[in-house]
Design an enzyme around this catalytic site. Sequence first.
Site, PDB file in Angstrom:
ATOM      1  N   GLN A  74      39.608   4.256   1.121  1.00 18.24           N
ATOM      2  CA  GLN A  74      39.836   3.361  -0.055  1.00 18.24           C
ATOM      3  C   GLN A  74      39.595   3.747  -1.370  1.00 18.24           C
ATOM      4  O   GLN A  74      40.004   3.641  -2.198  1.00 18.24           O
ATOM      5  CB  GLN A  74      39.575   1.835   0.366  1.00 18.24           C
TER       6      GLN A  74
ATOM      7  N   GLN B 256      28.212  19.817   5.048  1.00 15.89           N
ATOM      8  CA  GLN B 256      29.036  19.992   3.760  1.00 15.89           C
ATOM      9  C   GLN B 256      28.381  20.730   2.771  1.00 15.89           C
ATOM     10  O   GLN B 256      28.883  21.547   1.981  1.00 15.89           O
ATOM     11  CB  GLN B 256      29.715  18.841   3.156  1.00 15.89           C
TER      12      GLN B 256
ATOM     13  N   ASN C 244      27.352   6.875   1.032  1.00 15.16           N
ATOM     14  CA  ASN C 244      26.177   6.453   0.982  1.00 15.16           C
ATOM     15  C   ASN C 244      25.314   6.772   2.256  1.00 15.16           C
ATOM     16  O   ASN C 244      26.041   7.067   3.117  1.00 15.16           O
ATOM     17  CB  ASN C 244      26.149   4.657   0.986  1.00 15.16           C
TER      18      ASN C 244
ATOM     19  N   ASP D 284      26.606   1.381 -11.166  1.00 16.51           N
ATOM     20  CA  ASP D 284      25.402   0.284 -11.505  1.00 16.51           C
ATOM     21  C   ASP D 284      25.398   0.177 -12.813  1.00 16.51           C
ATOM     22  O   ASP D 284      25.117  -0.977 -13.419  1.00 16.51           O
ATOM     23  CB  ASP D 284      24.385   0.741 -10.837  1.00 16.51           C
TER      24      ASP D 284
ATOM     25  N   ARG E 202      28.386  -1.824 -14.128  1.00 19.10           N
ATOM     26  CA  ARG E 202      28.118  -3.163 -13.986  1.00 19.10           C
ATOM     27  C   ARG E 202      26.948  -3.850 -15.000  1.00 19.10           C
ATOM     28  O   ARG E 202      27.365  -4.955 -15.590  1.00 19.10           O
ATOM     29  CB  ARG E 202      27.308  -3.440 -12.417  1.00 19.10           C
TER      30      ARG E 202
ATOM     31  N   HIS F  59      20.350   4.069  -5.735  1.00 21.91           N
ATOM     32  CA  HIS F  59      21.496   3.282  -5.729  1.00 21.91           C
ATOM     33  C   HIS F  59      21.412   2.385  -4.576  1.00 21.91           C
ATOM     34  O   HIS F  59      21.877   2.633  -3.442  1.00 21.91           O
ATOM     35  CB  HIS F  59      22.880   4.079  -5.273  1.00 21.91           C
TER      36      HIS F  59
ATOM     37  N   SER G 104      33.213  -1.991  -2.689  1.00 28.08           N
ATOM     38  CA  SER G 104      33.685  -1.653  -4.070  1.00 28.08           C
ATOM     39  C   SER G 104      34.620  -0.233  -3.899  1.00 28.08           C
ATOM     40  O   SER G 104      34.107   0.631  -3.445  1.00 28.08           O
ATOM     41  CB  SER G 104      32.652  -1.595  -5.084  1.00 28.08           C
TER      42      SER G 104
END
Length: 329
Positions: free
Chosen positions: A16, A113, A132, A160, A163, A188, A243
Site C-alpha cells: 500500500q 537484501q 519496520n 515523524d 508530523r 522510529h 500510514s
Amino acid sequence: MTKPTMKVLVTGAAGQICYSLIGMIASGQMLGFDQPIILHLLEVPVAMDALKGVCMEITDSAYPLVKKVVATSDYQEAFTDIDVCIMVGAMPRKDGMERKDLLEKNASIFKGQGEALEKYSKKSVKVLVVGNPANTNCLIAKTYAPSIPAENFSALTRLDHNRAKAQVADRLGVNVSDVHNVTIWGNHSSTQYPDVSHGYVTINGEKKSITEAVNDDAWLKGDFISTVQKRGAAVIAARKLSSATSAAKAIVDHVHDWVLGTPEGEWVSMAIPSDGSYGIPEGVIYSFPVTCKDGVVTIVQGLKIDDFSRNKMEVTDKELREEKQLALN
Ligand SMILES: NC(=O)c1ccc[n+]([C@@H]2O[C@H](COP(=O)([O-])OP(=O)(O)OC[C@H]3O[C@@H](n4cnc5c(N)ncnc54)[C@H](O)[C@@H]3O)[C@@H](O)[C@H]2O)c1
Ligand SMILES: *C1O[C@H](CO)[C@@H](O)[C@H](O)[C@H]1NC(C)=O
Ligand SMILES: *[C@@H]1O[C@H](CO)[C@@H](O)[C@H](O)[C@H]1NC(C)=O
Ligand SMILES: *[C@@H]1O[C@H](CO)[C@@H](O)[C@H](O)[C@H]1NC(C)=O
Ligand SMILES: *[C@@H]1O[C@H](CO)[C@@H](O)[C@H](O)[C@H]1NC(C)=O
Ligand SMILES: CC(=O)N[C@H]1CO[C@H](CO)[C@@H](O)[C@@H]1O
C-alpha cells in the site's frame, strides 16, 4: 542535455505505501522533473500478479521520465547497478501487534537484501529503509553490506518530522512551510523524541522561536510530543491499516533532500549510523538533525541539549540498543 538515467529500486512494490509512492517517483517529485529513471520493483513471488497490475498502471500513466520498468522477485535482477534503494517490503504492524514479533520474523529479509546490495549494487547506492522496525532493519542491511559506505544507509523518520511540523503549524495557524528546524531524535517508535526547542517559525517575515510563538510549555512538553509519538498508532486505529500516503510523501522528501540537498536555513531529520554525536554512541541507527549537500549527510552540531531533552534522547537510544542485541542474535 538529458541527465544520465538513474536506477531506483523499490521493494514491497505491490504494497500500500508503494501504491502511493511509485507514481510520485515516476512523476519526478523525488529526483527532479528532469531526471530520467529506470524503476526496479521487487516483490515476493506470491505478489507478482498484483505487481503486474501496478506495472500496467505505470504504463497507463504515461510518465515521460520513466525509461523502463523491471518487475521481479529475483534479487540479482532487482539489486544490480541501482543508484537508490528504497526498502519498503516488510510486514506492516497490525492493531495490537508487538514490534518484537515483527523483528524476529523480518530480520531475515534485511539480511538477505543486505547481502544482495553487497553483491550486486553500486558502492555509491543510497539506501533508505522504511519497513519496520526501520532503524534496526537498516542496521541489519548495513551489517551484511560491509563494502558499501555506512554513510549511505538511512532509515525513515521524515514522516515523524513532517508530523511534528504539521502539528506546530496547525497549532499556530501558519503555513507548514513556515515551520523550520524541528528534530526527531532516536528510534522510529513511540519512544522517539520530537524536539522543537531549536525550531523557529516565520510569521509575517519575522523569525520567532517555536517555544516563544506557541507560548505553552505544557502543550509542547506534553500533548505535542505524545501526539507525534503515537500518530502511527492513531492512523492504524482509524484506518485499520498503517500510514501509507503520508509515508510515501515522507520517503520522497527524504530522498529528494538527500540527493538534491536541504534548503538553505533548514535542517531535516534522518536516522543514520551514529558517529558519537550528542553522546549517542556508535553502533545504532539513530535519528539526528541533518543537512545534506552534494549527496553527503552532515549532522547539525553544537545544539544545546537541556536535561529534559537529554533524558528523552537516552530513553530512545537505550531501546535501540536492546533491539540491536535481539536482532543480531
Ligand atoms: N518508517 C516509517 O515511517 C514507516 C511508516 C509507515 C509504514 N512503515 C512500514 O513500511 C512497511 C510497508 O508498509 P505497507 O503498508 O506498504 O505494507 P504492505 O503489507 O501493504 O506492503 C508490503 C509489501 O512488501 C512485500 N514484501 C514482503 N516481504 C518482501 C520481501 N522480502 N521482498 C520484497 N517485498 C516484500 C509484501 O508482499 C507486500 O506487498 C511496513 O513494515 C510498515 O510498518 C514505516
Ligand atoms: C524502536 O523501539 C521499539 C521498542 O519498543 C522497538 O521494538 C522497535 O522495533 C524500534 N523501532 C524501530 C522502527 O526500529
Ligand atoms: C555515498 O554515495 C554517493 C553517491 O550516491 C557517493 O558519492 C559517496 O561517495 C558515498 N559516500 C561515501 C562516504 O562514500
Ligand atoms: C505556503 O508556503 C508556500 C511556500 O512558501 C507558498 O508557495 C504557498 O502559497 C503558501 N500557502 C499559503 C496558503 O499561504
Ligand atoms: C536552521 O538550520 C539551518 C541548517 O543547519 C541553519 O543554517 C540555521 O541557522 C538554523 N536556523 C535557526 C534559526 O536556528
Ligand atoms: C522472511 C520473513 O521471515 N518474512 C516474514 C515477515 O513477517 C511476516 C509476518 O509475520 C511473515 O509472513 C513473513 O514470512
